[in-house]
Design a protein around this motif. Structure first.
Motif, PDB file in Angstrom:
ATOM      1  N   GLY A  27       0.794  -1.220   0.000  1.00  0.00           N
ATOM      2  CA  GLY A  27       0.000   0.000   0.000  1.00  0.00           C
ATOM      3  C   GLY A  27       0.825   1.268   0.000  1.00  0.00           C
ATOM      4  O   GLY A  27       2.049   1.240   0.156  1.00  0.00           O
ATOM      5  N   GLN A  28       0.138   2.391  -0.203  1.00  0.00           N
ATOM      6  CA  GLN A  28       0.780   3.702  -0.174  1.00  0.00           C
ATOM      7  C   GLN A  28      -0.290   4.772  -0.005  1.00  0.00           C
ATOM      8  O   GLN A  28      -1.489   4.511  -0.155  1.00  0.00           O
ATOM      9  CB  GLN A  28       1.568   3.952  -1.458  1.00  0.00           C
ATOM     10  N   ASP A  29       0.161   5.985   0.291  1.00  0.00           N
ATOM     11  CA  ASP A  29      -0.736   7.145   0.287  1.00  0.00           C
ATOM     12  C   ASP A  29      -0.735   7.739  -1.106  1.00  0.00           C
ATOM     13  O   ASP A  29       0.320   7.915  -1.716  1.00  0.00           O
ATOM     14  CB  ASP A  29      -0.268   8.189   1.305  1.00  0.00           C
ATOM     15  N   GLN A  30      -1.914   8.083  -1.619  1.00  0.00           N
ATOM     16  CA  GLN A  30      -2.046   8.573  -2.982  1.00  0.00           C
ATOM     17  C   GLN A  30      -2.640   9.984  -3.004  1.00  0.00           C
ATOM     18  O   GLN A  30      -3.639  10.265  -2.331  1.00  0.00           O
ATOM     19  CB  GLN A  30      -2.944   7.633  -3.795  1.00  0.00           C
ATOM     20  N   ASN A  31      -1.999  10.865  -3.792  1.00  0.00           N
ATOM     21  CA  ASN A  31      -2.532  12.211  -3.983  1.00  0.00           C
ATOM     22  C   ASN A  31      -3.796  12.178  -4.830  1.00  0.00           C
ATOM     23  O   ASN A  31      -4.008  11.265  -5.640  1.00  0.00           O
ATOM     24  CB  ASN A  31      -1.491  13.102  -4.659  1.00  0.00           C
ATOM     25  N   GLU A  32      -4.609  13.197  -4.668  1.00  0.00           N
ATOM     26  CA  GLU A  32      -5.869  13.273  -5.423  1.00  0.00           C
ATOM     27  C   GLU A  32      -5.604  13.383  -6.922  1.00  0.00           C
ATOM     28  O   GLU A  32      -6.331  12.818  -7.734  1.00  0.00           O
ATOM     29  CB  GLU A  32      -6.668  14.482  -4.929  1.00  0.00           C
ATOM     30  N   TYR A  33      -4.546  14.097  -7.287  1.00  0.00           N
ATOM     31  CA  TYR A  33      -4.112  14.185  -8.681  1.00  0.00           C
ATOM     32  C   TYR A  33      -2.778  13.450  -8.793  1.00  0.00           C
ATOM     33  O   TYR A  33      -1.811  13.809  -8.111  1.00  0.00           O
ATOM     34  CB  TYR A  33      -3.964  15.644  -9.116  1.00  0.00           C
ATOM     35  N   GLY A  34      -2.725  12.429  -9.632  1.00  0.00           N
ATOM     36  CA  GLY A  34      -1.516  11.620  -9.704  1.00  0.00           C
ATOM     37  C   GLY A  34      -1.064  11.386 -11.129  1.00  0.00           C
ATOM     38  O   GLY A  34      -1.362  12.165 -12.048  1.00  0.00           O
ATOM     39  N   TYR A  35      -0.359  10.287 -11.315  1.00  0.00           N
ATOM     40  CA  TYR A  35       0.204   9.935 -12.620  1.00  0.00           C
ATOM     41  C   TYR A  35       0.065   8.427 -12.851  1.00  0.00           C
ATOM     42  O   TYR A  35       0.182   7.622 -11.921  1.00  0.00           O
ATOM     43  CB  TYR A  35       1.689  10.307 -12.695  1.00  0.00           C
ATOM     44  N   ASN A  36      -0.177   8.080 -14.086  1.00  0.00           N
ATOM     45  CA  ASN A  36      -0.114   6.692 -14.532  1.00  0.00           C
ATOM     46  C   ASN A  36       1.119   6.585 -15.413  1.00  0.00           C
ATOM     47  O   ASN A  36       1.088   6.945 -16.589  1.00  0.00           O
ATOM     48  CB  ASN A  36      -1.376   6.309 -15.311  1.00  0.00           C
ATOM     49  N   GLY A  37       2.238   6.142 -14.814  1.00  0.00           N
ATOM     50  CA  GLY A  37       3.499   6.237 -15.526  1.00  0.00           C
ATOM     51  C   GLY A  37       3.894   7.693 -15.618  1.00  0.00           C
ATOM     52  O   GLY A  37       4.005   8.397 -14.618  1.00  0.00           O
ATOM     53  N   THR A  38       4.052   8.192 -16.837  1.00  0.00           N
ATOM     54  CA  THR A  38       4.399   9.599 -17.050  1.00  0.00           C
ATOM     55  C   THR A  38       3.194  10.447 -17.412  1.00  0.00           C
ATOM     56  O   THR A  38       3.340  11.642 -17.633  1.00  0.00           O
ATOM     57  CB  THR A  38       5.446   9.704 -18.170  1.00  0.00           C
ATOM     58  N   GLN A  39       2.000   9.860 -17.486  1.00  0.00           N
ATOM     59  CA  GLN A  39       0.815  10.594 -17.906  1.00  0.00           C
ATOM     60  C   GLN A  39      -0.005  11.054 -16.705  1.00  0.00           C
ATOM     61  O   GLN A  39      -0.299  10.247 -15.812  1.00  0.00           O
ATOM     62  CB  GLN A  39      -0.052   9.721 -18.819  1.00  0.00           C
ATOM     63  N   PRO A  40      -0.397  12.333 -16.650  1.00  0.00           N
ATOM     64  CA  PRO A  40      -1.255  12.825 -15.569  1.00  0.00           C
ATOM     65  C   PRO A  40      -2.594  12.087 -15.570  1.00  0.00           C
ATOM     66  O   PRO A  40      -3.133  11.734 -16.627  1.00  0.00           O
ATOM     67  CB  PRO A  40      -1.443  14.314 -15.895  1.00  0.00           C
ATOM     68  N   THR A  41      -3.119  11.854 -14.376  1.00  0.00           N
ATOM     69  CA  THR A  41      -4.363  11.090 -14.260  1.00  0.00           C
ATOM     70  C   THR A  41      -5.613  11.962 -14.218  1.00  0.00           C
ATOM     71  O   THR A  41      -6.719  11.465 -14.411  1.00  0.00           O
ATOM     72  CB  THR A  41      -4.339  10.261 -12.968  1.00  0.00           C
ATOM     73  N   GLY A  42      -5.444  13.256 -13.943  1.00  0.00           N
ATOM     74  CA  GLY A  42      -6.615  14.050 -13.620  1.00  0.00           C
ATOM     75  C   GLY A  42      -7.057  13.745 -12.203  1.00  0.00           C
ATOM     76  O   GLY A  42      -6.353  13.077 -11.439  1.00  0.00           O
ATOM     77  N   ASN A  43      -8.229  14.216 -11.821  1.00  0.00           N
ATOM     78  CA  ASN A  43      -8.750  13.969 -10.476  1.00  0.00           C
ATOM     79  C   ASN A  43      -9.174  12.509 -10.359  1.00  0.00           C
ATOM     80  O   ASN A  43     -10.043  12.036 -11.082  1.00  0.00           O
ATOM     81  CB  ASN A  43      -9.939  14.884 -10.193  1.00  0.00           C
ATOM     82  N   LEU A  44      -8.553  11.790  -9.421  1.00  0.00           N
ATOM     83  CA  LEU A  44      -8.829  10.356  -9.279  1.00  0.00           C
ATOM     84  C   LEU A  44     -10.100  10.074  -8.490  1.00  0.00           C
ATOM     85  O   LEU A  44     -10.621   8.955  -8.528  1.00  0.00           O
ATOM     86  CB  LEU A  44      -7.644   9.669  -8.582  1.00  0.00           C
ATOM     87  N   ASN A  45     -10.589  11.074  -7.733  1.00  0.00           N
ATOM     88  CA  ASN A  45     -11.841  10.917  -6.977  1.00  0.00           C
ATOM     89  C   ASN A  45     -11.831   9.631  -6.136  1.00  0.00           C
ATOM     90  O   ASN A  45     -12.763   8.817  -6.200  1.00  0.00           O
ATOM     91  CB  ASN A  45     -13.044  10.911  -7.934  1.00  0.00           C
ATOM     92  N   ILE A  46     -10.781   9.437  -5.388  1.00  0.00           N
ATOM     93  CA  ILE A  46     -10.656   8.218  -4.573  1.00  0.00           C
ATOM     94  C   ILE A  46     -11.572   8.330  -3.357  1.00  0.00           C
ATOM     95  O   ILE A  46     -11.506   9.316  -2.620  1.00  0.00           O
ATOM     96  CB  ILE A  46      -9.200   8.011  -4.118  1.00  0.00           C
ATOM     97  N   PRO A  47     -12.418   7.352  -3.123  1.00  0.00           N
ATOM     98  CA  PRO A  47     -13.300   7.404  -1.945  1.00  0.00           C
ATOM     99  C   PRO A  47     -12.482   7.458  -0.655  1.00  0.00           C
ATOM    100  O   PRO A  47     -11.452   6.808  -0.520  1.00  0.00           O
ATOM    101  CB  PRO A  47     -14.087   6.091  -2.036  1.00  0.00           C
ATOM    102  N   GLY A  48     -12.947   8.249   0.288  1.00  0.00           N
ATOM    103  CA  GLY A  48     -12.313   8.309   1.599  1.00  0.00           C
ATOM    104  C   GLY A  48     -11.100   9.204   1.668  1.00  0.00           C
ATOM    105  O   GLY A  48     -10.379   9.175   2.668  1.00  0.00           O
TER     106      GLY A  48
END
Length: 461
Positions: A27-48
């Motif tokens: 596991g890890q802590d994840q930012n609301e806006y992240g990356y998939n490899g080198t590509q920005p993910t946009g808002n991931l809208n992770i619950p909780g």
């Protein structure tokens, strides 16, 4: 399948197929806006998520299939046996590690990775996504000659192994194609001579090699919080190659004795260091250069006497590093240091009992202290562990042959100890060979298992 071709010729072929499937996680802590490899993910809208962060889990699923065959042509004539053969293997490994949100209970929404966190384009974000193919081709030839009423046995052999690796990494920005090929010649010779009906002396000299193992050798580990690689696949690893010599004596009788002295010379020694990246424990594979290992092994066991059989073994090992190891822009002065996780003394002793129905054994293992850094400035303490097994073997019952019930008592004294670890270059800040300052890092250890009871029921059919 074995075919008798006549004139002392026998052809043996052994095809095989294996399939493995499993899963792991971290596991890890994840930012609301992240990356998939080198590509920005946009808002991931992770619950909780709280304050723009959420705890997530990387669920690692892997599938492996291994297919191959081994063909051997043997020719026996008089006191001589000549063998020639060919071995082929195809290894296919697929592994994906999608990130998943955690539920309110702290568990993954779906352990098998079917509810991944998606980018704003609907793509699952992953720690890694790899397809690895390995092919092995090996040719071998050996000859065995027996003399003096089979008391003297001479053997010489040669194997040539060719391996090819190719990995396809599918995370954006990763090395889409990565591969390597290797070929190793492996000669060996051995001699044994029966001094008496119960005594034999022997000598063997052999070569062996081991390819770099582990998925992180061929694929990168990505952190979904940044467009950079958390752990880059190894680029300087080569096949570990060893040359070994062993001289020994065996005695059979009321007391069985085995004693030998050995010498191993290794090049491109495979080793690893462990450290935390992004809150995750990662093992980094390194080329530890040359290593020389020498020692003595002795084992004694009593043939069953009134159903009892005591046993004891002892090993002395002196293993040293042959090279200074590279660390960034400098080298640590490690040549001549004792190799990591190479205990000088290892002692095992046990007592078994088996009257055909009631059986059991007590076993104790002692391992002396071991250095856990390549600079010998941190130590894994010595430890001793004892285990006990008790059981009862029944008579045959219908289709069940010798069913039995068994109790295993693990770590009888509940000893608190460190059993192994991941090494580091140095635990203290030192000066490198070229004068640069090399910062130390403490090695990480694995805590040994505590007291435990395991009950098992088994039977043959």
């Amino acid at each position: 399948m074995s075919l008798n071709l006549g004139h002392g010729l026998t052809l043996t072929t052994e095809p095989y197929w294996m399939h493995f499937h499993g899963a792991g996680n971290d596991g890890q802590d994840q930012n609301e806006y992240g990356y998939n490899g080198t590509q920005p993910t946009g808002n991931l809208n992770i619950p909780g998520n709280m304050d723009g962060q959420a705890a997530i889990l990387a669920v690692d699923n892997f599938n492996q299939t291994v297919t191959g065959f081994n063909n051997t042509l043997s020719w026996k004539r008089g006191h001589n046996e000549l063998q020639a053969g060919y071995w082929y293997e195809y290894y296919n490994h697929t592994e994906q590690a999608p990130f998943e949100p955690l539920g309110a209970n702290g568990l993954a929404a779906n352990f098998w990775g079917q509810s991944p966190i998606l980018t704003d384009t609907g793509t699952p974000i992953m720690q890694f996504n790899i397809h690895l193919v390995e092919q092995t081709n090996a040719l071998f030839l050996s000859d065995t000659y027996k003399m003096l009423n089979d008391r003297l046995v001479l053997n010489a052999g040669f194997k040539y192994v060719m391996l090819t690796y190719h990995s396809t990494n599918l995370i954006p920005g990763d090395d889409y194609n990565y591969g390597r090929s290797d070929a190793e010649p492996l000669p060996q010779v051995s001699v044994s001579y029966k001094l008496t009906k119960h005594d034999q002396i022997y000598f063997d000299a052999a070569t062996a090699f081991r390819e770099p193992s582990g998925i992180l050798v061929y694929g990168n580990l990505w952190d979904a919080n940044s467009p950079t690689v958390d752990e880059e696949h190894a680029t300087n690893l080569k096949a570990e190659y060893s040359i070994s010599e062993e001289l020994g004596w065996r005695h059979t009788g009321l007391v069985n004795v085995s004693a030998s002295v050995f010498n191993y010379n290794m090049s491109n020694r495979q080793s690893s260091t462990s450290q935390y990246f992004g809150g995750r424990l990662i093992s980094t594979y390194i080329n530890a250069g040359g290593q020389t290992s020498r020692g003595v092994q002795v084992a004694l066991g009593l043939r069953p006497w009134h159903y009892f059989s005591p046993y004891v073994s002892f090993q002395y090992l002196h293993a040293t590093l042959d090279n200074n190891l590279g660390n960034g822009t400098d080298y640590i002065p490690s040549a001549g240091k004792i190799a990591i996780y190479s205990p000088k003394f290892t002692v095992n002793t046990g007592l078994s009992y088996d009257n055909g129905h009631i059986f059991g054994n007590g076993y104790m293992s002692y391992v002396s202290s071991q250095y856990s850094t390549f600079m010998d400035n941190a130590t894994l303490p010595a430890y001793a562990v004892g285990n006990i097994t008790l059981g009862y073997r029944f008579r045959n019952v219908w289709l069940a042959k010798s069913p039995q019930v068994q109790l295993n008592v693990l770590n009888v004294t509940d000893n608190k100890y460190l059993s192994s670890g991941g090494g580091s270059f140095t635990a203290k800040t030192i000066k490198g060979v070229y004068g640069h300052t090399i910062t130390g890092s403490q090695p990480l250890y694995t805590v040994g298992g505590g007291f435990g009871l395991v009950v098992s029921v088994s039977s043959g059919f």
